[in-house]
Design a protein around this motif. Sequence first.
Motif, short mmCIF file in Angstrom:
data_model
loop_
_atom_site.label_atom_id
_atom_site.label_comp_id
_atom_site.label_asym_id
_atom_site.label_seq_id
_atom_site.Cartn_x
_atom_site.Cartn_y
_atom_site.Cartn_z
N TYR A 128 20.71 -13.10 16.02
CA TYR A 128 19.29 -13.14 15.69
C TYR A 128 18.65 -11.76 15.73
N VAL A 129 19.24 -10.83 16.44
CA VAL A 129 18.70 -9.47 16.47
C VAL A 129 18.80 -8.85 15.08
N SER A 130 19.94 -9.02 14.44
CA SER A 130 20.09 -8.44 13.10
C SER A 130 19.16 -9.13 12.10
N ARG A 131 18.94 -10.42 12.27
CA ARG A 131 18.02 -11.12 11.38
C ARG A 131 16.59 -10.62 11.57
N TRP A 132 16.19 -10.40 12.83
CA TRP A 132 14.86 -9.88 13.10
C TRP A 132 14.72 -8.47 12.51
N LEU A 133 15.76 -7.66 12.65
CA LEU A 133 15.72 -6.31 12.08
C LEU A 133 15.66 -6.35 10.56
N LEU A 134 16.35 -7.31 9.94
CA LEU A 134 16.27 -7.45 8.48
C LEU A 134 14.87 -7.87 8.03
N VAL A 135 14.25 -8.78 8.77
CA VAL A 135 12.87 -9.18 8.44
C VAL A 135 11.94 -7.98 8.61
N THR A 136 12.14 -7.21 9.67
CA THR A 136 11.33 -6.01 9.89
C THR A 136 11.51 -5.01 8.75
N ALA A 137 12.75 -4.80 8.33
CA ALA A 137 13.02 -3.90 7.21
C ALA A 137 12.37 -4.42 5.93
N ALA A 138 12.42 -5.73 5.72
CA ALA A 138 11.80 -6.31 4.52
C ALA A 138 10.28 -6.14 4.55
N LEU A 139 9.68 -6.28 5.73
CA LEU A 139 8.23 -6.07 5.83
C LEU A 139 7.87 -4.63 5.50
N PHE A 140 8.63 -3.67 6.04
CA PHE A 140 8.35 -2.26 5.75
C PHE A 140 8.63 -1.94 4.28
N LEU A 141 9.68 -2.52 3.71
CA LEU A 141 9.98 -2.28 2.30
C LEU A 141 8.88 -2.83 1.41
N ALA A 142 8.42 -4.04 1.68
CA ALA A 142 7.35 -4.62 0.88
C ALA A 142 6.07 -3.80 1.00
N SER A 143 5.78 -3.33 2.20
CA SER A 143 4.60 -2.50 2.39
C SER A 143 4.74 -1.17 1.65
N ALA A 144 5.93 -0.60 1.65
CA ALA A 144 6.16 0.66 0.94
C ALA A 144 6.02 0.47 -0.57
N VAL A 145 6.48 -0.66 -1.08
CA VAL A 145 6.36 -0.94 -2.51
C VAL A 145 4.88 -1.08 -2.90
N VAL A 146 4.12 -1.82 -2.08
CA VAL A 146 2.69 -1.97 -2.36
C VAL A 146 1.99 -0.61 -2.28
N TYR A 147 2.38 0.22 -1.31
CA TYR A 147 1.79 1.55 -1.18
C TYR A 147 2.12 2.41 -2.40
N ALA A 148 3.36 2.35 -2.86
CA ALA A 148 3.74 3.13 -4.04
C ALA A 148 2.98 2.67 -5.27
N ILE A 149 2.80 1.36 -5.42
CA ILE A 149 2.03 0.85 -6.56
C ILE A 149 0.59 1.33 -6.48
N ARG A 150 0.01 1.28 -5.28
CA ARG A 150 -1.38 1.74 -5.13
C ARG A 150 -1.50 3.23 -5.40
N LEU A 151 -0.50 4.03 -4.96
CA LEU A 151 -0.52 5.47 -5.26
C LEU A 151 -0.42 5.72 -6.76
N GLY A 152 0.46 4.97 -7.42
CA GLY A 152 0.60 5.13 -8.87
C GLY A 152 -0.68 4.78 -9.61
N ARG A 153 -1.29 3.69 -9.23
CA ARG A 153 -2.55 3.29 -9.88
C ARG A 153 -3.65 4.31 -9.61
N SER A 154 -3.65 4.89 -8.41
CA SER A 154 -4.65 5.89 -8.09
C SER A 154 -4.44 7.17 -8.92
N ALA A 155 -3.17 7.54 -9.11
CA ALA A 155 -2.88 8.74 -9.92
C ALA A 155 -3.29 8.52 -11.37
N VAL A 156 -3.05 7.32 -11.89
CA VAL A 156 -3.45 7.01 -13.26
C VAL A 156 -4.96 7.05 -13.38
N ARG A 157 -5.66 6.50 -12.39
CA ARG A 157 -7.13 6.53 -12.40
C ARG A 157 -7.66 7.97 -12.37
#
Length: 163
Positions: A128-157
Amino acid sequence: MAWFKRVYGANPLHLLALLGCFALAGAAVLALVPNPSAVTIAIWFAAAVIGHDLVLYPLYALADRSLVLARWARRRVSSRPVTVAATNHLRLPVLGSALLGLVWFPTISGGGADVLAFAAGLPPTVDYVSRWLLVTAALFLASAVVYAIRLGRSAVRERTSAL
């Protein structure tokens, strides 16, 4: 009603809701009083309040303050303004990971393996430790993707407004 708001300081519905909360808390206390484990529950609650308010809150307030100060320092050093703050993109996955870790700590630590095997039929050999770490990595990855999208939209603006 103006005199009530002037004397009490808030809407009468606020007082009614507060009285309802006190009644609910009183009912919970009265339900626990005959329980022999009420003292244990009270000790656990006091330890949780002390542990959170005196230990954990200053730690994550310090971590959050460092994020805010880093944003302020970048603003002072760079000539480009910060268009999309990374603060909330770090706060959310940290909060999600910490909450999952806290709620599932007995399972993650292996302390509740027998209960989990009985209740869910899952073998205690699952890591379960590895599963928790995978969920944590997925949360950070999803947040990074949303941040990158927001940065891209801001640069276009910025480019379209500069034209």
